[in-house]
Scaffold this active site. Sequence first.
Site, short mmCIF file in Angstrom:
data_model
loop_
_atom_site.label_atom_id
_atom_site.label_comp_id
_atom_site.label_asym_id
_atom_site.label_seq_id
_atom_site.Cartn_x
_atom_site.Cartn_y
_atom_site.Cartn_z
N MET A 97 -72.47 -90.80 38.24
CA MET A 97 -72.02 -91.93 39.81
C MET A 97 -71.47 -90.69 41.31
O MET A 97 -70.27 -90.27 40.39
CB MET A 97 -71.03 -92.99 38.95
CG MET A 97 -71.62 -93.31 37.41
SD MET A 97 -70.45 -94.58 36.98
CE MET A 97 -69.27 -95.46 37.96
N ILE A 154 -67.13 -91.15 31.34
CA ILE A 154 -66.28 -89.70 31.25
C ILE A 154 -65.43 -89.99 32.81
O ILE A 154 -66.25 -89.77 33.09
CB ILE A 154 -66.89 -88.80 30.93
CG1 ILE A 154 -67.73 -89.29 29.59
CG2 ILE A 154 -66.73 -87.72 30.89
CD1 ILE A 154 -69.06 -87.93 29.36
N GLY A 184 -65.89 -90.29 41.25
CA GLY A 184 -67.09 -90.05 40.76
C GLY A 184 -66.88 -89.53 39.43
O GLY A 184 -66.16 -88.67 38.57
N SER A 185 -68.09 -89.88 38.58
CA SER A 185 -67.87 -90.12 36.84
C SER A 185 -68.97 -89.95 36.94
O SER A 185 -70.18 -89.36 37.19
CB SER A 185 -67.19 -90.54 36.99
OG SER A 185 -67.61 -91.93 37.43
N ARG A 186 -69.33 -90.41 35.47
CA ARG A 186 -70.11 -90.09 34.22
C ARG A 186 -69.75 -90.90 33.24
O ARG A 186 -68.80 -91.39 32.74
CB ARG A 186 -69.94 -88.95 33.42
CG ARG A 186 -71.37 -88.67 32.44
CD ARG A 186 -71.94 -87.68 32.12
NE ARG A 186 -72.32 -86.98 30.89
CZ ARG A 186 -71.99 -86.26 29.96
NH1 ARG A 186 -72.47 -85.39 31.54
NH2 ARG A 186 -73.01 -86.47 28.82
#
Length: 215
Positions: A97, A154, A184-186
């Site tokens: 993301m 995450i 921002g991430s996953r």
Amino acid sequence: MRIHREGYLIILIATLLLAGINILCALFLPILQPWLGLLSVGFWGLIVQFFRNPKRVVPTMGEGIIYAPADGQVVVIEEAEETEYFKEKRLQVSIFMSPLNVHVNRAAIGGTVQYAEYHPGKYLVAWHPKSSTENERTTVVIKNAKVEILLRQIAGAVARRIRYYVKPGQTLEQGQEFGFIKFGSRVDLFLPLDAEVKVSIGQKVKGNVDVIAVC
């Protein structure tokens, strides 16, 4: 446009700070104020769009249909050892993301929360291979009559605020919001090995819209 509740305070603080800076600039450096005003509007717009929360309705509900839990780009599709809950090989699908994506996290299936745990950790870039096990993260497991899956939020190098709103024993509807990650991430999904994947590497997906896999 709906704004997610996680953004209320941040947007208020940003509005007050930017307004104060612009007022001071208008008083003491009026020649720069028009340019600062434009920059401020742009910056404020970026913050607001980050916390947008579009209403999403799952097209077709089903116990074996696994929808994307987040907006972003598919960066991993592979068999991997899941060591926290399943403790066996699973099919891992990861969605990265960017700060421009919607950051609401949604239940990929409907069912009962079997496990929910927060882990402090590092802040490696979200696409780093070890970010799934070493970064700050949360793990949520959902089970229904057809399938049991694991969702892992995450944190990344920028994302340092993970929120999740579920607890073991709670029942979730498919597509229901279960968390949010700031900046921002996953999100990793760990699926049964026999799941039929419906996405490919590099594909952009939307939460509650695109089917990740079918079991």
